[in-house]
Design an enzyme around this catalytic site. Structure first.
Site, PDB file in Angstrom:
ATOM      1  N   LYS A 105      61.940  23.267  24.628  1.00 30.30           N
ATOM      2  CA  LYS A 105      60.706  22.665  24.104  1.00 30.30           C
ATOM      3  C   LYS A 105      59.595  22.705  25.145  1.00 30.30           C
ATOM      4  CE  LYS A 105      62.780  19.449  20.812  1.00 30.30           C
ATOM      5  NZ  LYS A 105      64.180  19.552  21.313  1.00 30.30           N
ATOM      6  N   ASP A 144      63.204  10.069  36.690  1.00 22.98           N
ATOM      7  CA  ASP A 144      63.795   9.234  35.648  1.00 22.98           C
ATOM      8  C   ASP A 144      62.676   8.757  34.726  1.00 22.98           C
ATOM      9  OD1 ASP A 144      64.989   7.311  34.064  1.00 22.98           O
ATOM     10  OD2 ASP A 144      66.074   6.356  35.703  1.00 22.98           O
ATOM     11  N   GLU A 160      62.448  15.873  34.191  1.00 20.03           N
ATOM     12  CA  GLU A 160      63.874  15.857  33.859  1.00 20.03           C
ATOM     13  C   GLU A 160      64.615  15.102  34.962  1.00 20.03           C
ATOM     14  OE1 GLU A 160      67.536  15.903  32.734  1.00 20.03           O
ATOM     15  OE2 GLU A 160      65.971  16.640  31.378  1.00 20.03           O
ATOM     16  N   GLY A 197      64.839  22.927  28.755  1.00 19.22           N
ATOM     17  CA  GLY A 197      63.560  23.604  28.918  1.00 19.22           C
ATOM     18  C   GLY A 197      63.014  24.349  27.726  1.00 19.22           C
ATOM     19  N   ASP A 215      62.304  13.823  23.779  1.00 14.99           N
ATOM     20  CA  ASP A 215      63.456  14.252  22.983  1.00 14.99           C
ATOM     21  C   ASP A 215      64.670  13.669  23.682  1.00 14.99           C
ATOM     22  OD1 ASP A 215      65.360  15.480  21.467  1.00 14.99           O
ATOM     23  OD2 ASP A 215      64.818  17.526  21.980  1.00 14.99           O
ATOM     24  N   CYS A 271      68.194  14.863  18.381  1.00 16.72           N
ATOM     25  CA  CYS A 271      68.997  15.824  17.629  1.00 16.72           C
ATOM     26  C   CYS A 271      70.190  15.090  17.040  1.00 16.72           C
ATOM     27  CB  CYS A 271      69.445  16.970  18.531  1.00 16.72           C
ATOM     28  SG  CYS A 271      70.182  18.319  17.577  1.00 16.72           S
TER      29      CYS A 271
END
Length: 482
Positions: free
Chosen positions: A304, A349, A323, A302, A366, A419
């Site tokens: 971002k 999904d 999510e 949560g 992300d 990341c």
């Protein structure tokens, strides 16, 4: 010759039978700091827990019991993170000091040895204190028998310093560069190779990157626009401005974010500056047409979403935060609580969208990844990941990017972020998806990160810990044109 058994009894004291000749048994001294550090390492090993999630509640409980002060908490934190960051190097040293393969050493024993080795080779704790404290810890958590083994091994470790041990256990750079760097900087060989491929260049750059991975990162806060200001956060002790994000404030000397009122209220949060830059770049990318609906397609946990929601609110736009995992969707809802503008949190999904195609003006994904870009914060992740993990993430990453491109309208913008700097999770994913579909163009993301240096040849952006002081975030921006 004196005979203590014949000394007169003191009034009021019961008679005690004299001890038999020989050294009396001494109970082990319990050290709350080292016991807590050991418990944290066991949780990381046994439950695949992350230290950054395990350690805070252990420290909080110790403070509530009155066992800890600020210095104790700092030492426990250093012992846990320092041991995890240097685990590969310490394993090589310990292996040279035992008479069996490390896999035959019981994991709890190895954790005590690693803690002791870090104190000997990675801190300023005097040698005798490091050995004796580790032996006492072993007596408490392992028993006297295995404590003798710990004592013998650590006395061998103490015979040299870290530089001396590295010369003994690391292969020469000229013979095997990757293996040398792996031992010296405590990264698995395959991770060294992957990072080097992504970074490019010679020895100096990869050494700087690996060194940065082993440094303790600063705590970075984000002032969520419209809810908090950087000026408010800069009033905190030892707070300094962020390097690149206008919403970032760094706690240069650490500190406890939970003690800051704006963080407790949800008006500010803890967020790496690289993550902030990703959200900013997506929000500031030029659009053709309206700017009313935004989507965070992989919103957990949560951070971002909270920043995007605050920026969307300033423009009167709606943020939909999606999510897949319900419990993580709950974390997103908590992060967005109090957002000044409209938002919606759904458990869905992203590869099977709960929205119609072309519904959004801006979309961020992300995506789940190996996390190799956040090894400063989660040092244990380097030892858990395997090259074959890429095979599992790849199809999911491609599916999420395809769905994001379907979700955005013509003229809208999609941001693909990870990341991880691994090329298989960054450019390879973007290239593969764009080869299979027309009507999409890449946007030069570098111009959307003003003032940030060394962003490469573009149009995508790769941030680096040793260059930018951020996690190694990757971002590619795309516009749907047909």
């Amino acid at each position: 010759m004196s005979d203590t058994s014949r000394r007169p009894r003191r009034p009021g004291k019961p008679y005690r039978r004299p001890r038999r000749p020989g050294k009396p048994y001494r109970r082990p001294q319990k050290d709350p700091v080292r016991i807590l550090a050991f418990e944290a390492l066991r949780a990381v090993d046994e439950r695949d827990a992350y230290a950054n999630l395990v350690l805070p509640p252990l420290l909080r409980k110790a403070r509530e019991k009155g066992d800890f002060d600020g210095r104790d908490a700092a030492l426990a934190t250093e012992l846990v993170y320092g041991t995890l960051r240097r685990q590969g190097t310490y394993d090589a040293v310990i292996a040279a000091c035992v008479d069996r393969p490390l896999r035959e050493v019981d994991p709890p024993v190895l954790d005590v040895l690693s803690l002791g080795t870090h104190q000997l080779l990675g801190t300023r704790i005097p040698t005798h204190a490091a050995v004796s404290a580790s032996v006492e810890l072993a007596r408490v958590v392992l028993g006297d028998g295995r404590a003798k083994f710990v004592n013998a091994v650590l006395r061998k470790v103490a015979q040299d310093d870290l530089d001396g041990w590295i010369q003994r256990v690391a292969p020469p750079y000229d013979d095997d560069p990757e293996d040398h760097l792996s031992v010296v900087h405590s990264h698995p060989r395959w991770v060294v190779s992957a990072l080097w491929d992504s970074l490019g260049g010679g020895r100096a750059g990869i050494e700087r990157l690996l060194e940065a991975d082993n440094e303790r990162p600063e705590v970075t806060l984000v002032a969520r626009p419209g809810r908090a200001t950087t000026e408010e956060l800069l009033a905190e002790e030892a707070a300094v401005p962020g390097r690149w994000s206008p919403y970032a404030v760094r706690l240069a000397e650490g500190g406890e974010p939970g003690a800051i009122e704006a963080v407790r209220d949800g008006r500010a949060g803890v967020q790496d500056e690289g993550s902030q830059l990703v959200a900013l770049a997506l929000a500031n990318a030029p659009l053709e047409g309206p700017d009313r609906r935004w989507l965070d397609g992989c919103a957990g946990p949560g951070g971002k979403a909270a920043l995007l929601g605050a920026m969307a609110a300033e423009r009167g736009a709606l943020l939909v935060a999606s999510e897949k995992q319900p419990h993580r969707a709950g974390l997103v809802a908590r992060a967005l609580a109090g957002n000044p503008g409209p938002y919606q949190v759904i458990a869905a999904d992203g590869t099977r969208p709960a929205w119609r195609p072309g519904s959004f003006d801006r979309v961020l994904v992300d995506v789940p990844c190996t996390g190799l870009g956040a090894l400063r914060r989660r040092p244990e992740a380097r030892w858990r990941r395997r090259p074959e993990d890429l095979d599992g993430f790849g199809p999911l990453q491609r599916g999420l990017l395809r769905s994001a491109l379907d979700a955005v309208r013509v003229g809208g913008v999609v941001g693909y972020a990870t990341c991880s700097p691994h090329l298989a999770e960054t450019r390879a994913v973007v290239d593969d998806v764009l080869k299979q579909r027309s009507g999409v163009e890449l946007i030069d993301a570098r111009g959307l990160l003003p003032g940030v240096p060394e962003l490469g040849e573009g149009p995508d952006v790769q941030l680096w810990p040793h260059v930018h002081g951020t996690d190694a975030m990757y971002l590619a921006l795309m516009r749907r044109v047909a």
